[in-house]
Design an enzyme around this catalytic site. Structure first.
Site: not given
Length: 384
Positions: A364, A366
């Site tokens: 989702e 880094t």
């Protein structure tokens, strides 16, 4: 131990308590065995769909629970604390429904959404590509328009539920414009030309299937395009904001589970004639772990409350994801240290928690991407 939660309504408190009870009774006892065997627990999502968790933040008119995100995320935290693979799977499924729920037409929502949020059809989110992960504008998958709809060709990578989902919220190019040339489609799993590679062999979350897919002129009817042509990047980023809150809640649940294990061990393990929890050095470590968990929960709840009130929350979601996942990594590592040699074995779950925590800093977006999002939001803001 049960978290002392503050929820906005009695109904919300009862729902979270129910989900906790189910998670501890039905999920937690299976987690270690299924993770060790790499078994995907499809029936767990059916069960959670039947309890209403998968539709908790969606409208009652479509069979959802009509609950605020503040309630849904705390229920999700309980699931992740019992079994992280299932918690992450719930987060991905709910995120896969966001595009349709927020940007679909009334007829699209009426046609597709009830089965999706009831858990009868498991979702996946197909955005990343082998050469275009964090850089959405580098996407090369293309949707070619035709008389009856589109033909999508290309490849996607790192799909949670890849090959086992029933639908894929998929993003593809409909023009060469880097930022306004991407569109969103709802691709059924049985579409001709849709294929999948073997599951990835991962450090953790081995009960969760992750795979890439190929699309070879996959035919998609126009009714399955969500939003207008070229609106896909906005839809993708909007869904990712919600997804980051889901991962923040999962990471918090994982950290809470690690803290609980460490506290329990510190009370029962004796050295030099007394419990190791009596030693000040260990007490300080446990206190820091607890502060990290509490901070993570506060961050995701702050973002959720802004979302529930219709306020901008992109920066808050990035902060929550960053803080909660870094906390999960730190707390699970410290939990291994508290247990010492036993923490490094599979006799206790903390070694699994540590392996599972790492990926939360990666998917989702880094945590380096989260820092970019936060900084850009700060620099775009007007004077204080």
């Amino acid at each position: 131990m049960a978290v002392d939660r503050v929820l906005p309504t009695d109904e919300g408190a009862e729902l979270v308590a129910l989900i906790r009870e189910i998670a501890q009774a039905e999920l937690a006892p299976r987690a270690a065995g299924d993770e060790a065997a790499g078994r995907f627990p499809r029936e767990a999502f059916t069960l959670l769909g039947e309890t209403g968790l998968l539709g908790l933040p969606y409208g009652e008119e479509y069979g959802g629970g009509g609950q605020p995100y503040e309630v849904y995320l705390q229920a999700l935290e309980e699931v992740a604390g019992a079994w992280m693979s299932v918690g992450v799977g719930v987060s991905v499924h709910v995120m896969s429904c966001v595009a349709l729920a927020d940007c679909g037409t009334d007829s699209q929502r009426a046609r597709f959404l009830p089965e999706m949020i009831a858990g009868q059809r498991l979702g996946a989110y197909a955005l990343s590509e082998p050469q275009a992960g964090s850089d959405i504008t580098g996407m090369t998958t293309r949707a070619k328009p035709g008389d009856d709809g589109y033909a999508i060709s290309g490849s996607k990578a790192w799909i949670t539920h890849g090959s086992v989902a029933d639908f894929y919220t998929t993003f593809a190019r409909t023009s060469d414009d880097r930022t306004h040339g991407i569109s969103c489609f709802l691709v059924p799993a049985d579409a001709p030309g849709l294929g999948f590679g073997p599951p990835e062999h991962k450090m953790g979350l081995t009960g969760s299937i992750t795979a890439g897919c190929s699309l070879d002129a996959v035919p998609i009817e126009r009714e399955r395009r969500i939003g207008t042509e070229g609106e896909g990047m906005r839809i993708a980023l909007r869904a990712l904001d919600s997804g980051r809150l889901g991962i923040a809640a999962c990471a918090t649940g994982l950290a809470q589970a690690a803290l609980d294990c460490a506290v329990g061990y510190a009370k029962s393990r004796e050295q030099f004639g007394r419990p190791i929890g009596d030693f000040e050095g260990l007490q300080f470590l446990l206190a820091e772990m607890a502060a990290a968990v509490d901070s993570a929960r506060a961050c995701y709840l702050q973002a959720a409350r802004r979302r529930d009130r219709g306020r901008a929350y992109t920066r808050d979601a990035a902060v929550a994801k960053l803080v909660a996942t870094d906390a999960a990594m730190r707390v699970t590592l410290d939990a291994v240290q508290v247990l010492g040699g036993y923490g490094y074995t599979r006799d206790f779950p903390v070694e699994r928690y540590l392996r599972e925590a790492k990926v939360t800093q990666i998917f989702e977006g880094t945590n380096q991407i989260q820092r970019l999002v936060i900084a850009r939001q700060l620099l775009r803001a007007g004077p204080a």
